[in-house]
Design an enzyme around this catalytic site. Structure first.
Site, PDB file in Angstrom:
ATOM      1  N   ARG A   1       0.831  -1.212   0.000  1.00 32.82           N
ATOM      2  CA  ARG A   1       0.000   0.000   0.000  1.00 32.82           C
ATOM      3  C   ARG A   1       0.864   1.259   0.000  1.00 32.82           C
ATOM      4  NH1 ARG A   1      -5.211   0.004   2.111  1.00 32.82           N
ATOM      5  NH2 ARG A   1      -4.826   1.839   3.382  1.00 32.82           N
TER       6      ARG A   1
ATOM      7  N   ARG B   1       9.807   5.502  -3.240  1.00 25.23           N
ATOM      8  CA  ARG B   1      10.143   6.450  -4.306  1.00 25.23           C
ATOM      9  C   ARG B   1      11.608   6.848  -4.228  1.00 25.23           C
ATOM     10  NH1 ARG B   1       5.628   9.737  -2.738  1.00 25.23           N
ATOM     11  NH2 ARG B   1       3.776   8.968  -3.815  1.00 25.23           N
TER      12      ARG B   1
ATOM     13  N   ARG C   1      -8.972  -6.235  13.368  1.00 28.02           N
ATOM     14  CA  ARG C   1      -8.268  -5.387  14.312  1.00 28.02           C
ATOM     15  C   ARG C   1      -9.200  -4.253  14.689  1.00 28.02           C
ATOM     16  NH1 ARG C   1      -4.483  -7.275  17.169  1.00 28.02           N
ATOM     17  NH2 ARG C   1      -3.308  -5.316  17.296  1.00 28.02           N
TER      18      ARG C   1
ATOM     19  N   ARG D   1       0.129   5.588  16.369  1.00 30.85           N
ATOM     20  CA  ARG D   1       0.364   6.935  15.826  1.00 30.85           C
ATOM     21  C   ARG D   1      -0.394   7.971  16.628  1.00 30.85           C
ATOM     22  NH1 ARG D   1      -2.383   5.355   9.962  1.00 30.85           N
ATOM     23  NH2 ARG D   1      -4.144   4.285  10.875  1.00 30.85           N
TER      24      ARG D   1
ATOM     25  N   TYR E   1      -9.933  -4.880   2.951  1.00 33.11           N
ATOM     26  CA  TYR E   1      -9.206  -3.695   3.395  1.00 33.11           C
ATOM     27  C   TYR E   1      -9.369  -2.622   2.310  1.00 33.11           C
ATOM     28  CZ  TYR E   1      -5.084  -1.308   5.528  1.00 33.11           C
ATOM     29  OH  TYR E   1      -4.204  -0.438   6.135  1.00 33.11           O
TER      30      TYR E   1
ATOM     31  N   ASP F   1     -10.077   1.063   0.701  1.00 31.37           N
ATOM     32  CA  ASP F   1      -9.979   2.496   0.952  1.00 31.37           C
ATOM     33  C   ASP F   1     -11.316   3.142   0.596  1.00 31.37           C
ATOM     34  OD1 ASP F   1      -7.380   2.545   1.849  1.00 31.37           O
ATOM     35  OD2 ASP F   1      -6.535   2.728  -0.169  1.00 31.37           O
TER      36      ASP F   1
ATOM     37  N   GLU G   1      -3.535   6.570  18.945  1.00 31.00           N
ATOM     38  CA  GLU G   1      -4.252   5.428  18.386  1.00 31.00           C
ATOM     39  C   GLU G   1      -3.621   4.129  18.887  1.00 31.00           C
ATOM     40  OE1 GLU G   1      -4.904   5.930  14.189  1.00 31.00           O
ATOM     41  OE2 GLU G   1      -4.973   3.762  13.855  1.00 31.00           O
TER      42      GLU G   1
HETATM   43  N1  UDP Z   1       3.426   0.722   7.830  1.00 32.29           N
HETATM   44  C1  UDP Z   1       4.627   0.647   8.506  1.00 32.29           C
HETATM   45  N2  UDP Z   1       5.166   1.768   9.048  1.00 32.29           N
HETATM   46  C2  UDP Z   1       4.566   2.974   8.944  1.00 32.29           C
HETATM   47  C3  UDP Z   1       3.343   3.074   8.244  1.00 32.29           C
HETATM   48  C4  UDP Z   1       2.797   1.921   7.710  1.00 32.29           C
HETATM   49  O1  UDP Z   1       5.193  -0.427   8.642  1.00 32.29           O
HETATM   50  O2  UDP Z   1       5.095   3.969   9.478  1.00 32.29           O
HETATM   51  C5  UDP Z   1       2.871  -0.514   7.283  1.00 32.29           C
HETATM   52  C6  UDP Z   1       1.977  -1.225   8.310  1.00 32.29           C
HETATM   53  O3  UDP Z   1       2.097  -2.625   8.107  1.00 32.29           O
HETATM   54  C7  UDP Z   1       0.607  -0.756   7.922  1.00 32.29           C
HETATM   55  C8  UDP Z   1       0.719  -0.744   6.406  1.00 32.29           C
HETATM   56  O4  UDP Z   1       2.033  -0.265   6.173  1.00 32.29           O
HETATM   57  O5  UDP Z   1      -0.407  -1.634   8.374  1.00 32.29           O
HETATM   58  C9  UDP Z   1      -0.300   0.104   5.693  1.00 32.29           C
HETATM   59  O6  UDP Z   1      -0.221   1.418   6.173  1.00 32.29           O
HETATM   60  P1  UDP Z   1      -1.386   2.471   5.927  1.00 32.29           P
HETATM   61  O7  UDP Z   1      -0.884   3.795   6.348  1.00 32.29           O
HETATM   62  O8  UDP Z   1      -1.885   2.313   4.536  1.00 32.29           O
HETATM   63  O9  UDP Z   1      -2.474   1.945   6.962  1.00 32.29           O
HETATM   64  P2  UDP Z   1      -3.858   2.582   7.444  1.00 32.29           P
HETATM   65  O10 UDP Z   1      -3.726   4.079   7.344  1.00 32.29           O
HETATM   66  O11 UDP Z   1      -4.929   1.981   6.583  1.00 32.29           O
HETATM   67  O12 UDP Z   1      -3.939   2.130   8.867  1.00 32.29           O
END
Ligand code: UDP
Length: 373
Positions: free
Chosen positions: A172, A176, A249, A280, A354, A356, A306
């Site tokens: 996801r 870059r 989850r 976060r 999952y 978006d 969170e």
């Molecule tokens: N992820 C990570 N570190 C980060 C952010 C994301 O390892 O700092 C990984 C983690 O496994 C997460 C996945 O990338 O579940 C997808 O992140 P995303 O931000 O898309 O998750 P969401 O915002 O849907 O919770």
């Protein structure tokens, strides 16, 4: 003749889009939701003049022009671009993985140096065909970034080791070799001015909505009201968990109003070590474009920590755990769902995906095309 053509269970995005389209084609529609508010998990609430994302950060982003044009009928979008910061034991890194991240991690300056570093680490780890999230992550960004920015965060987020999670979850995130910290590879991105709740209010304009109504508690009575049901709740709950429960989850937020104008200087900071108990911290005011100037004048700020946990009955399900075991169980629920005449299952919980926000809307619009022409 029943009273309604459609009973829509759940006033989130899937249900609200379907309700709008059905009403616009002259169908009689009733929307119910067990919560006291509309908008499902995109619900935003006004606190201290700030639109608080009650169920976690939602940043609308899409490459789908049809979906973008569609949502713009119901909201004006600001030009927020998501660029979270990772905090690993006090070291700050730019996300998603980009040249700023690589420079901070290794001191490399050019894309070629960064690629070489990753290539070496991938080679040392001996991965050719990544089979799970851990191998996928190392193969994309190398072991250093995996260890500092992915491993701890992912284990907290999913409550499972990275080696037991599907590789698609980490894909996801963009990787870059440019100095671009836009978290999404999306042509269109932003947040509805006035909050998501107002956007969903606009979607549901003129449509009958009854809140605090739990469909599953009085299913027979509700079913008697309408020819067809659009069900956007959890698919396993619909069937009374007959095949056992799917794993989800859940997320818990600790929200605080702070007497300071600026807590962390960014909408999202991810705590990527394994010791910090939260995943976060969201500082809601920074989602609102223009608040960077106005925001400094707002004397207070609202933050949410969170915490991720395994779903248990009574909790809100947020993320389906799309690993092998659960995918197999979902396939069996899907067979049951397909046999339910007059009921269509949709959305993140109804389809155990999952999704978006833009994908949810696209899938609802697709259903509208099939059902409403
Ligand atoms: N992820 C990570 N570190 C980060 C952010 C994301 O390892 O700092 C990984 C983690 O496994 C997460 C996945 O990338 O579940 C997808 O992140 P995303 O931000 O898309 O998750 P969401 O915002 O849907 O919770």
């Amino acid at each position: 003749m029943k009273q309604y053509d459609y009973l829509i269970v759940g006033a989130g995005l899937f249900g609200s889009v379907f309700a709008r389209e059905a009403a616009d084609t002259g169908k009689k529609v009733l929307v119910i939701d067990r919560r006291p508010n509309i908008a499902g998990n995109v619900y935003t609430k006004d606190v201290e003049g700030i639109h608080v994302h009650e169920y976690g950060a939602h940043i609308f982003h899409t490459n789908n022009r049809e979906v973008w044009d569609y949502v713009n009928r119901f909201a004006v979008f600001n030009r927020f671009t998501n660029s979270p910061v990772a905090n690993y034991k006090g070291e700050l890194y730019s996300l998603p993985f980009n040249m700023y991240t690589f420079n901070k991690m290794w001191g490399v300056v050019t894309p070629a140096e960064a690629e070489e570093k990753i290539r070496k680490q991938r080679e040392e780890a001996g991965i050719s065909e990544p089979k799970n999230l851990e191998e996928q992550a190392i193969s994309l960004v190398g072991t250093d970034i995996y260890e500092k920015l992915i491993k701890g965060y992912t284990q907290k987020q999913w409550g499972r080791p990275c080696s037991e999670l599907p590789a698609f979850i980490i894909r996801r995130l963009p990787v870059r070799f440019t100095f671009d910290n836009n978290y999404f590879n999306a042509l269109y991105q932003g947040i509805p001015v006035g909050g998501y709740t107002r956007m969903v209010e606009n979607l549901l304009q003129g449509i009958e909505v009854r809140l605090n109504e739990d469909y599953l508690l009085r299913k027979k009575e509700w079913d008697a009201l309408a020819d067809q049901v659009i069900y956007t709740g959890a698919v396993d709950a619909y069937f009374g968990y007959v095949l056992g429960n799917l794993e989800y989850r859940s997320v818990r937020f600790e929200t605080e109003i702070l007497d300071m104008p600026n807590f962390q200087g960014n909408a999202a900071v991810n705590y990527t070590d394994s010791e910090t108990p939260w995943t976060r911290i969201i500082e809601h005011k920074w989602f609102e474009f223009g608040k960077d100037e106005e925001g400094r004048d707002l004397p207070r700020t609202v933050i949410s920590r969170e915490y991720s946990s395994e779903w248990k009955p009574g909790d809100e399900p947020y993320y389906p755990v799309n690993d092998e075991k659960n995918s197999a169980l979902y396939a069996r629920y899907k067979e049951l769902a397909d046999q339910e005449e007059n009921v269509i299952f949709g959305g993140r919980l109804g389809e155990y995906r999952y999704y978006d926000m833009d994908a949810v809307i696209a899938s609802s619009l697709e259903l509208c095309r099939r059902k409403l022409g």
